[in-house]
Motif scaffolding. Structure first.
Motif, mmCIF file in Angstrom:
data_model
loop_
_atom_site.group_PDB
_atom_site.id
_atom_site.type_symbol
_atom_site.label_atom_id
_atom_site.label_comp_id
_atom_site.label_asym_id
_atom_site.label_seq_id
_atom_site.Cartn_x
_atom_site.Cartn_y
_atom_site.Cartn_z
ATOM 1 N N ARG A 149 0.796 -1.112 -0.101
ATOM 2 C CA ARG A 149 -0.157 -0.322 0.024
ATOM 3 C C ARG A 149 0.958 1.228 -0.004
ATOM 4 O O ARG A 149 1.808 1.315 0.884
ATOM 5 C CB ARG A 149 -0.934 -0.084 1.084
ATOM 6 N N VAL A 150 0.656 1.860 -1.093
ATOM 7 C CA VAL A 150 1.374 3.020 -1.232
ATOM 8 C C VAL A 150 0.785 4.397 -0.722
ATOM 9 O O VAL A 150 -0.621 4.419 -0.931
ATOM 10 C CB VAL A 150 1.914 3.467 -2.540
ATOM 11 N N PRO A 152 -0.092 8.212 -1.699
ATOM 12 C CA PRO A 152 0.216 9.171 -2.704
ATOM 13 C C PRO A 152 0.427 10.561 -2.291
ATOM 14 O O PRO A 152 0.529 11.253 -3.209
ATOM 15 C CB PRO A 152 -0.682 8.701 -3.690
ATOM 16 N N TRP A 175 5.796 7.274 -0.727
ATOM 17 C CA TRP A 175 5.750 7.245 -1.950
ATOM 18 C C TRP A 175 7.233 7.016 -2.455
ATOM 19 O O TRP A 175 7.492 6.074 -3.120
ATOM 20 C CB TRP A 175 5.134 8.550 -2.673
ATOM 21 N N VAL A 196 -0.082 -3.349 -6.480
ATOM 22 C CA VAL A 196 0.047 -2.089 -5.738
ATOM 23 C C VAL A 196 -1.357 -1.651 -5.096
ATOM 24 O O VAL A 196 -2.435 -1.859 -5.969
ATOM 25 C CB VAL A 196 0.428 -1.071 -6.752
ATOM 26 N N ASP A 197 -1.366 -1.198 -3.969
ATOM 27 C CA ASP A 197 -2.268 -0.835 -3.343
ATOM 28 C C ASP A 197 -2.605 0.608 -2.724
ATOM 29 O O ASP A 197 -1.461 1.024 -2.599
ATOM 30 C CB ASP A 197 -2.841 -1.753 -2.045
ATOM 31 N N VAL A 198 -3.715 1.266 -3.112
ATOM 32 C CA VAL A 198 -3.810 2.592 -2.646
ATOM 33 C C VAL A 198 -5.093 2.893 -2.196
ATOM 34 O O VAL A 198 -6.081 2.265 -2.500
ATOM 35 C CB VAL A 198 -3.263 3.514 -3.895
ATOM 36 N N LYS A 216 -1.582 8.447 -10.596
ATOM 37 C CA LYS A 216 -0.087 8.220 -9.799
ATOM 38 C C LYS A 216 0.173 6.832 -9.477
ATOM 39 O O LYS A 216 1.531 6.490 -9.878
ATOM 40 C CB LYS A 216 -0.016 9.197 -8.618
ATOM 41 N N THR A 217 -0.848 6.094 -9.153
ATOM 42 C CA THR A 217 -0.299 4.832 -8.767
ATOM 43 C C THR A 217 -0.016 3.844 -10.110
ATOM 44 O O THR A 217 0.566 2.997 -10.042
ATOM 45 C CB THR A 217 -1.736 4.178 -8.139
ATOM 46 N N VAL A 234 -4.019 -4.160 -9.188
ATOM 47 C CA VAL A 234 -3.982 -2.835 -8.562
ATOM 48 C C VAL A 234 -5.308 -2.628 -7.767
ATOM 49 O O VAL A 234 -6.407 -3.193 -8.140
ATOM 50 C CB VAL A 234 -3.990 -1.603 -9.739
#
Length: 421
Positions: A149-150, A152, A175, A196-198, A216-217, A234
């Motif tokens: 998990r990023v 942003p 990030w 990728v997780d957001v 961005k992700t 994603v």
């Protein structure tokens, strides 16, 4: 949309008179509409027709097993943030292959549970968690599918307490640290970085900040693929808002789905979504009974039998809930202005301030609308008040799906040590 309407002057949930539920179960009580839950699940799923998309309902919004079973029958998966939520989801019949495990503080025991069950994905939120998950997976001879998990650094959410994507929030990895952490993940035994997780917040009415975070992700996904990481998923989280007031106009799921299709493009990614409030929020209400009027020099308090321990959102987030009487007021019914408060010994036990509404006498019943999400799940036994009961309606029938415990049952959980007996 919801299925709470007046019929012959009395508020109904689908075809059930809410007075009948209050008479049998007592107040306060939560009531959920099966038809609304099903409709909202279908609307979300329908919006993503043609996309490879896993709808992982956010269990923290409303984790009652009967609610989860209703959504499981509609094909929903689950987003869980604890071992308990994972066990509830499995008990409700949600396949482990449709479960993602989020949260910043997973224990080794919870990691092991997820690995034993064979869940779809762990959403990892720190380098320390990644190392621990590797150790647990290696000790079990398992491989953990992982999305980092990023964060942003995009602000969103209806209140600062439900914004999760800013740099100062506890959620996600910074990030700038993400590329190095993916490099570490690739080298760790027992770890398979698959996506990728957001997730940037909750009760988001405008999809513009979501688009900014998602673009961005996706840029990060492309960069990581160029670095040799085989990313196929994603996870874009949840957060889509609902109308709590008549003039609220959040973006519809169709606009949300179209935006996601545009952002993810033809990258061959499975999209994972974690809707919670948008499915459960308007599918539930809380019924309470008025107790007293208490005049004050500058206001009138309307004291009700529900407290902040039953519905925490107004105290926690200064959240608004429409409050309507179960008996439909006539056109000539007088109005009044109240501070609507509960019996809890806290000044924050206030549901509404200076709320103009139909005049109510003690003993009348009211409904707190749009309380199907983050209502019962946040309830407690503060002031030694029993947990609020929950009821599920389906057409013309209803059933208690969480009973109100007796005082004897509550106290049976406590023990007096030997030296005090």
């Amino acid at each position: 949309m919801h299925h709470f309407n007046y019929k012959s002057g009395r508020l109904h949930c689908e075809d059930v008179d809410l007075h009948a539920i209050a008479d049998e179960v007592g107040t306060p009580v939560y009531v959920y509409s099966s038809a609304t839950l099903r409709r909202h699940a279908k609307v979300i799923q329908g919006a993503f027709d043609g996309q490879d998309c896993l709808i992982a309902y956010s269990v923290k919004a409303n984790g009652n097993i009967a609610v989860l079973k209703t959504l499981a029958a509609e094909g929903c998966g689950a987003d869980v943030v604890s071992g308990g939520e994972l066990l509830k989801a499995r008990k409700a019949g949600i396949p482990a292959s449709k479960i993602v495990f989020s949260g910043v503080g997973k224990t080794r025991e919870e990691m092991a549970l997820g690995l034993r069950e064979g869940i779809h994905q762990f959403n990892v939120e720190s380098g320390a968690e990644l190392l621990t998950l590797s150790e647990v997976a290696l000790s079990m001879g398992k491989v953990a599918p992982v999305a980092l998990r990023v964060n942003p650094d995009v602000a969103a959410g209806g209140h600062p307490n439900i914004s999760t994507g800013k740099a100062g929030d506890k959620f996600g990895v910074p990030w700038a640290d993400a590329p190095e952490l993916y490099h570490q993940a690739k080298a760790l035994p027992g770890i398979n970085a698959v996506g990728v997780d957001v997730h940037i917040g909750s009760q988001i009415g405008d999809i513009a900040p979501m688009r900014a975070a998602f673009e961005k992700t996706i840029g990060l996904v492309k960069f990581l693929r160029e670095q040799g990481h085989d990313l196929t998923r994603v996870d874009l989280g949840g957060g889509l808002g609902i109308p709590y007031k008549a003039d609220d106009n959040p973006a519809p799921p169709s606009d949300y789905a179209q935006m996601i299709a545009e952002v993810t493009g033809n990258l061959g990614l499975q999209v994972i979504l974690e809707p919670g409030r948008v499915i459960a929020g308007n599918a539930g209400i809380m019924i309470s009974e008025t107790l007293y009027h208490k005049p004050a020099p500058d206001r009138t308090f309307l004291i009700v039998d529900a407290g902040m321990n039953d519905l925490m959102r107004p105290a926690l987030y200064q959240a608004h809930h429409d409050i309507i009487p179960l008996n439909e007021p006539g056109a000539d019914h007088p109005s009044a202005t109240y501070d609507i408060v509960g019996p809890i010994c806290e000044s924050t036990d206030k549901f509404a301030a200076q709320r103009e509404m139909p005049e109510l006498a003690p003993g009348e019943r009211i409904a707190f609308m749009s309380s199907g999400a983050y209502g019962a799940v946040l309830s407690s036994q503060y002031n030694v008040r029993p947990l609020v009961a929950e009821v599920l309606v389906d057409g013309d029938k209803f059933a208690v799906i969480r009973k109100r415990p007796s005082f004897e049952e509550m106290m049976a959980l406590e023990q007096i040590p030997d030296w005090l007996t």
